[in-house]
Write a protein that holds these residues in place. Structure first.
Motif, mmCIF file in Angstrom:
data_model
loop_
_atom_site.group_PDB
_atom_site.id
_atom_site.type_symbol
_atom_site.label_atom_id
_atom_site.label_comp_id
_atom_site.label_asym_id
_atom_site.label_seq_id
_atom_site.Cartn_x
_atom_site.Cartn_y
_atom_site.Cartn_z
ATOM 1 N N GLY A 46 21.564 36.011 42.379
ATOM 2 C CA GLY A 46 22.420 34.934 41.863
ATOM 3 C C GLY A 46 23.829 35.400 41.523
ATOM 4 N N ILE A 47 24.259 36.518 42.122
ATOM 5 C CA ILE A 47 25.611 37.017 41.811
ATOM 6 C C ILE A 47 26.496 37.043 43.069
ATOM 7 C CG2 ILE A 47 24.941 38.370 39.767
ATOM 8 C CD1 ILE A 47 25.108 40.907 41.629
ATOM 9 N N GLU A 48 26.174 36.156 44.043
ATOM 10 C CA GLU A 48 26.924 36.238 45.302
ATOM 11 C C GLU A 48 28.422 36.045 45.120
ATOM 12 O OE1 GLU A 48 24.583 34.020 44.563
ATOM 13 O OE2 GLU A 48 24.686 32.204 45.777
ATOM 14 N N SER A 49 28.823 35.244 44.087
ATOM 15 C CA SER A 49 30.265 35.026 43.918
ATOM 16 C C SER A 49 30.947 36.258 43.318
ATOM 17 C CB SER A 49 30.528 33.801 43.041
ATOM 18 O OG SER A 49 29.907 34.011 41.790
ATOM 19 N N ASN A 50 30.141 37.214 42.849
ATOM 20 C CA ASN A 50 30.723 38.453 42.298
ATOM 21 C C ASN A 50 30.655 39.613 43.292
ATOM 22 O OD1 ASN A 50 28.959 37.196 39.696
ATOM 23 N ND2 ASN A 50 31.156 37.532 39.408
ATOM 24 N N ILE A 51 30.174 39.307 44.490
ATOM 25 C CA ILE A 51 30.040 40.382 45.491
ATOM 26 C C ILE A 51 31.088 40.169 46.584
ATOM 27 C CG2 ILE A 51 28.505 41.418 47.229
ATOM 28 C CD1 ILE A 51 26.853 41.844 44.961
ATOM 29 N N HIS A 52 31.810 41.216 46.911
ATOM 30 C CA HIS A 52 32.815 41.151 47.977
ATOM 31 C C HIS A 52 32.583 42.320 48.930
ATOM 32 C CE1 HIS A 52 35.021 38.542 45.152
ATOM 33 N NE2 HIS A 52 34.747 39.459 44.255
ATOM 34 N N VAL A 53 33.201 42.203 50.084
ATOM 35 C CA VAL A 53 33.185 43.331 51.020
ATOM 36 C C VAL A 53 34.645 43.727 51.206
ATOM 37 C CG1 VAL A 53 32.606 44.050 53.374
ATOM 38 C CG2 VAL A 53 31.107 42.452 52.158
ATOM 39 N N GLY A 54 34.965 44.990 51.104
ATOM 40 C CA GLY A 54 36.383 45.345 51.191
ATOM 41 C C GLY A 54 36.655 46.809 51.456
ATOM 42 N N VAL A 55 37.936 47.130 51.372
ATOM 43 C CA VAL A 55 38.445 48.466 51.717
ATOM 44 C C VAL A 55 38.841 49.207 50.427
ATOM 45 C CG1 VAL A 55 40.301 49.709 52.918
ATOM 46 C CG2 VAL A 55 39.324 47.628 53.936
ATOM 47 N N TYR A 56 38.361 50.438 50.322
ATOM 48 C CA TYR A 56 38.649 51.288 49.157
ATOM 49 C C TYR A 56 39.652 52.350 49.561
ATOM 50 C CZ TYR A 56 37.460 54.874 45.557
ATOM 51 O OH TYR A 56 37.478 55.818 44.547
ATOM 52 N N SER A 57 40.475 52.740 48.615
ATOM 53 C CA SER A 57 41.331 53.896 48.870
ATOM 54 C C SER A 57 41.242 54.864 47.710
ATOM 55 C CB SER A 57 42.781 53.467 49.073
ATOM 56 O OG SER A 57 43.551 54.603 49.435
#
Ligand code: R1P
Length: 321
Positions: free
Chosen positions: A214-225
């Motif tokens: 139930g936390i899909e709105s808090n999960i993102h996919v992205g780029v780290y540096s």
């Protein structure tokens, strides 16, 4: 009169083709860390852990700042304090306990670093990520790397989780790599490819798990540096990173991922967004990142992070059973 080695070296005079093209081993300047951690030393450390724990773990976990509880949920733990492991560095950062925990989680054998090593602690990158090679020789096939990071993507909120699908290696841009120095092919190739470094199946499974939690709105996919630290970034640096497509910034993980991919481990990594990075100038004190806030947010979100990791490990374990 020049007194440097280049001019006094009888094997090849500076400025000649011979000197430039020479491949004599005496021309290679091994980095101190590649001398400190040859294969045999890594093997000794791995033997110490596998014999001491009686286990050959399949999954390795690196706990980010304030995320040490990922190791506290390991069952039947065998604990190795870093200072008691031969040839191991010590943790110097608050929120990094400095112990290796070996045991089981959701039925899978795991080993977790409760405390990682950072470049800004004064350790060369190869030393920071040396434990990843130890994991490999212990039998680890999957690396789970976690970190606390500042959110640059304006859509990210404090407490969100960013699943890493790529990175920008700023230390690499500056000519620094954990793989610098002579390559030992027993670990991996001289020139490893890094596209597809972050396992897509594991990212997709984690997204599904986020939905189930139930936390899909808090999960993102992205780029780290990763920057060198220990200072946090300036506004101009953060603006530059954003323009490069970076979503979250920290001071770790990238060199661990490079080392893991070099020795062909499957990698899953995520950033817990512990603070929002300002990308515009303002007088607000709130814009300043600080490690106490990083630790407090990580502590608050440790339950969700533990559940995500446990469920993903359960899936890996079930799939291989
Ligand atoms: O990347 P981890 O170890 O989670 O820690 C992050 O938090 C610390 C800064 O607050 C830095 O060490 C940064 O890299």
């Amino acid at each position: 009169m020049c007194n440097t080695d280049c001019c006094s070296n009888p094997k090849g005079k500076a400025g000649t083709k011979t000197a430039i093209n020479s491949t004599n081993s005496s021309d290679i300047i091994p980095t101190p860390e590649s001398l400190l951690y040859p294969y045999e030393v890594i093997e000794e450390i791995a033997d110490f852990i596998t014999k001491g724990s009686g286990m050959r773990p399949k999954i390795g976990i690196i706990c980010g700042s304030g995320l040490g509880s990922l190791a506290d949920i390991i069952q039947d733990p065998k604990i190795f304090e870093y200072e008691k492991i031969p040839n191991f560095p010590v943790s110097t950062v608050e929120g990094h306990a400095g112990r290796l925990v070996v045991g089981t989680l959701e039925g899978a054998t795991v080993m977790a670093m409760q405390g990682r090593f950072h470049f800004y602690e004064g350790y060369p990158l190869a030393k920071c990520s040396m434990p990843v090679r130890v994991m490999k020789l212990c039998g680890v096939e999957y690396l789970f790397a976690t970190n606390a990071a500042g959110g640059i993507n304006p859509r990210f909120a404090v407490g969100d989780i960013m699943l890493m699908h790529d990175h920008v290696n700023m230390l690499g841009f500056a000519g620094n790599s954990p793989l610098q120095g002579p390559n030992d092919p027993r670990f991996g190739p001289r020139f490893p490819a890094l596209v597809n470094s972050y396992n897509k199946d594991l990212i997709n499974k984690a997204i599904e798990i986020g939905k189930a939690m139930g936390i899909e709105s808090n999960i993102h996919v992205g780029v780290y540096s990763c920057l060198g630290g220990p200072n946090y970034e300036t506004i101009a640096e953060l603006k530059a990173l954003r323009m490069m497509g970076v979503d979250a910034v920290g001071m770790s993980t990238v060199h661990e991922v490079i080392t893991a991919r070099h020795c062909d481990m499957k990698v899953f990594a995520f950033s817990l967004i512990t603070n929002k990075c300002a990308t515009e100038y303002s007088d607000k004190k709130d814009d300043e990142a600080n490690h106490d806030e990083v630790m407090a947010v990580a502590k608050n979100r440790q339950k969700a992070c533990c559940e995500l990791v446990s469920r993903l490990i359960r899936e890996i374990h079930m799939a291989s059973a």
